[in-house]
Design a protein around this motif. Structure first.
Motif, mmCIF file in Angstrom:
data_model
loop_
_atom_site.group_PDB
_atom_site.id
_atom_site.type_symbol
_atom_site.label_atom_id
_atom_site.label_comp_id
_atom_site.label_asym_id
_atom_site.label_seq_id
_atom_site.Cartn_x
_atom_site.Cartn_y
_atom_site.Cartn_z
ATOM 1 N N THR A 19 -1.437 -13.939 43.389
ATOM 2 C CA THR A 19 -2.288 -13.356 41.890
ATOM 3 C C THR A 19 -1.461 -13.926 41.048
ATOM 4 O OG1 THR A 19 -3.157 -11.603 43.622
ATOM 5 C CG2 THR A 19 -3.353 -11.691 40.776
ATOM 6 N N LEU A 20 -0.257 -13.733 40.858
ATOM 7 C CA LEU A 20 0.599 -14.235 39.548
ATOM 8 C C LEU A 20 0.604 -15.713 39.602
ATOM 9 C CD1 LEU A 20 2.609 -13.805 37.280
ATOM 10 C CD2 LEU A 20 4.510 -13.941 39.254
ATOM 11 N N LEU A 21 0.634 -16.488 40.587
ATOM 12 C CA LEU A 21 0.235 -18.133 40.316
ATOM 13 C C LEU A 21 -1.156 -18.183 40.126
ATOM 14 C CD1 LEU A 21 1.938 -18.978 43.731
ATOM 15 C CD2 LEU A 21 2.719 -19.507 41.576
ATOM 16 N N MET A 22 -1.893 -17.526 40.286
ATOM 17 C CA MET A 22 -3.407 -17.741 39.799
ATOM 18 C C MET A 22 -3.467 -17.462 38.419
ATOM 19 S SD MET A 22 -4.805 -19.114 42.503
ATOM 20 C CE MET A 22 -6.433 -19.368 41.452
ATOM 21 N N ILE A 23 -2.859 -16.441 38.095
ATOM 22 C CA ILE A 23 -2.844 -16.060 36.692
ATOM 23 C C ILE A 23 -2.151 -17.298 35.680
ATOM 24 C CG2 ILE A 23 -2.000 -14.550 34.766
ATOM 25 C CD1 ILE A 23 -2.448 -12.136 36.912
ATOM 26 N N LEU A 24 -1.103 -17.763 36.187
ATOM 27 C CA LEU A 24 -0.409 -18.956 35.526
ATOM 28 C C LEU A 24 -1.373 -19.954 35.300
ATOM 29 C CD1 LEU A 24 3.299 -18.466 37.075
ATOM 30 C CD2 LEU A 24 2.470 -17.918 34.993
ATOM 31 N N THR A 25 -2.278 -20.161 36.019
ATOM 32 C CA THR A 25 -3.252 -21.361 35.694
ATOM 33 C C THR A 25 -3.896 -21.237 34.533
ATOM 34 O OG1 THR A 25 -5.277 -20.245 36.992
ATOM 35 C CG2 THR A 25 -3.973 -21.659 38.047
ATOM 36 N N GLY A 26 -4.045 -20.093 33.865
ATOM 37 C CA GLY A 26 -4.465 -19.859 32.537
ATOM 38 C C GLY A 26 -3.361 -20.268 31.490
ATOM 39 N N VAL A 27 -2.244 -20.094 31.848
ATOM 40 C CA VAL A 27 -1.046 -20.519 31.052
ATOM 41 C C VAL A 27 -0.714 -21.729 31.007
ATOM 42 C CG1 VAL A 27 1.620 -19.741 30.456
ATOM 43 C CG2 VAL A 27 -0.123 -18.008 31.345
ATOM 44 N N PHE A 28 -0.764 -22.506 32.171
ATOM 45 C CA PHE A 28 -0.458 -23.918 32.355
ATOM 46 C C PHE A 28 -1.483 -24.605 32.963
ATOM 47 C CE2 PHE A 28 3.532 -21.463 33.091
ATOM 48 C CZ PHE A 28 4.451 -21.962 32.120
ATOM 49 N N PRO A 29 -2.682 -24.712 32.175
ATOM 50 C CA PRO A 29 -3.771 -25.540 32.543
ATOM 51 C C PRO A 29 -3.777 -26.807 33.397
ATOM 52 C CG PRO A 29 -3.910 -25.315 30.189
ATOM 53 C CD PRO A 29 -2.536 -24.724 30.586
ATOM 54 N N MET A 30 -2.636 -27.291 33.114
ATOM 55 C CA MET A 30 -2.477 -28.653 33.834
ATOM 56 C C MET A 30 -2.163 -28.605 35.214
ATOM 57 S SD MET A 30 0.382 -27.492 32.319
ATOM 58 C CE MET A 30 1.169 -28.251 30.659
ATOM 59 N N LEU A 31 -1.652 -27.477 35.540
ATOM 60 C CA LEU A 31 -1.415 -27.008 36.932
ATOM 61 C C LEU A 31 -2.519 -26.360 37.555
ATOM 62 C CD1 LEU A 31 2.321 -25.956 36.440
ATOM 63 C CD2 LEU A 31 1.384 -28.227 37.263
ATOM 64 N N TYR A 32 -3.663 -26.486 37.204
ATOM 65 C CA TYR A 32 -4.936 -25.717 37.743
ATOM 66 C C TYR A 32 -5.209 -26.135 39.336
ATOM 67 C CZ TYR A 32 -8.647 -29.048 37.638
ATOM 68 O OH TYR A 32 -9.476 -30.070 37.748
ATOM 69 N N LEU A 33 -4.645 -27.024 39.669
ATOM 70 C CA LEU A 33 -4.895 -27.497 40.985
ATOM 71 C C LEU A 33 -3.444 -27.141 41.829
ATOM 72 C CD1 LEU A 33 -6.838 -30.851 41.043
ATOM 73 C CD2 LEU A 33 -7.695 -28.627 41.722
ATOM 74 N N VAL A 34 -2.460 -27.299 41.121
ATOM 75 C CA VAL A 34 -1.032 -27.306 42.056
ATOM 76 C C VAL A 34 -0.771 -25.831 42.213
ATOM 77 C CG1 VAL A 34 1.344 -27.503 41.700
ATOM 78 C CG2 VAL A 34 -0.320 -29.291 40.864
ATOM 79 N N LEU A 35 -0.941 -24.639 41.293
ATOM 80 C CA LEU A 35 -0.608 -23.491 41.558
ATOM 81 C C LEU A 35 -1.484 -22.897 42.675
ATOM 82 C CD1 LEU A 35 0.014 -22.449 37.767
ATOM 83 C CD2 LEU A 35 1.632 -22.820 39.857
ATOM 84 N N PRO A 36 -2.938 -23.174 42.729
ATOM 85 C CA PRO A 36 -3.609 -22.658 43.650
ATOM 86 C C PRO A 36 -3.125 -23.204 45.115
ATOM 87 C CG PRO A 36 -5.165 -23.090 42.278
ATOM 88 C CD PRO A 36 -3.819 -23.475 41.679
#
Length: 178
Positions: A19-36
């Motif tokens: 869930t923390l990794l998914m929240i970080l997709t909002g902080v680092f939008p360029m990683l919206y595929l990598v973090l999931p």
């Protein structure tokens, strides 16, 4: 270990981490595929340590929490539709023989998930401007994107296989002592 407390604790820790990794997709939008992708790969550890059903339960918890607390709903949708459940169910796809049939089934499942993601992003997340952006790119934009995402999927599939081998052969024996 079959103790329920171990399963609950491990599932809770991985639910929080994913869930923390998914929240970080909002902080680092360029990683919206990598973090999931990373969050999904972590669910493979739950499958290896406890069971597939427990990993699916953890996936469900992360999916619900992702929808509720993440800023990037499209990343949550990608996790729910594909990147979250595929690492757990990959073991069943890998048993399909012959190899060309396995590749075809994986590609068909991935294409279905991409199409679902496209339409749910447009209609559920109310982002119809995506259609206009693809129209501006030309009639070959969507097939090109599906092809590009297909290559990304097979790279992800290959990486998941390597991650599984790394975890079971190196990490688990050396770090966990099992």
């Amino acid at each position: 270990m079959d103790r329920l407390s171990y399963k609950v604790a491990l599932g809770g820790m991985f639910t929080a981490l994913c869930t923390l990794l998914m929240i970080l997709t909002g902080v680092f939008p360029m990683l919206y595929l990598v973090l999931p992708m990373i969050a999904g790969a972590l669910l493979m550890i739950i499958r290896a340590e406890v069971s597939t059903s427990w990993a699916l339960l953890t996936y469900t918890a992360v999916s619900i929490l992702s929808v509720l607390v993440t800023f990037d709903k499209s990343a949550a949708l990608i996790f729910i539709l594909f990147l979250g459940h595929y690492p757990i169910t990959k073991q069943y796809f890998d048993k399909i023989r012959p190899t060309p049939l396995r590749i075809l089934v994986k590609a068909a499942m991935f294409t279905l998930c991409v199409i679902l993601d496209y339409y749910l992003t447009i209609y559920l997340l109310a982002m119809p401007e995506i259609t206009e952006e693809f129209a501006a790119l030309g009639k070959f934009a969507i097939p090109f994107l599906v092809l590009l995402l297909g290559w990304m999927f097979f790279a992800y599939d290959f990486a998941l296989s390597g991650f599984t081998r790394f975890y079971t052969r190196w990490f688990k024996p050396r770090i966990l002592g099992k």
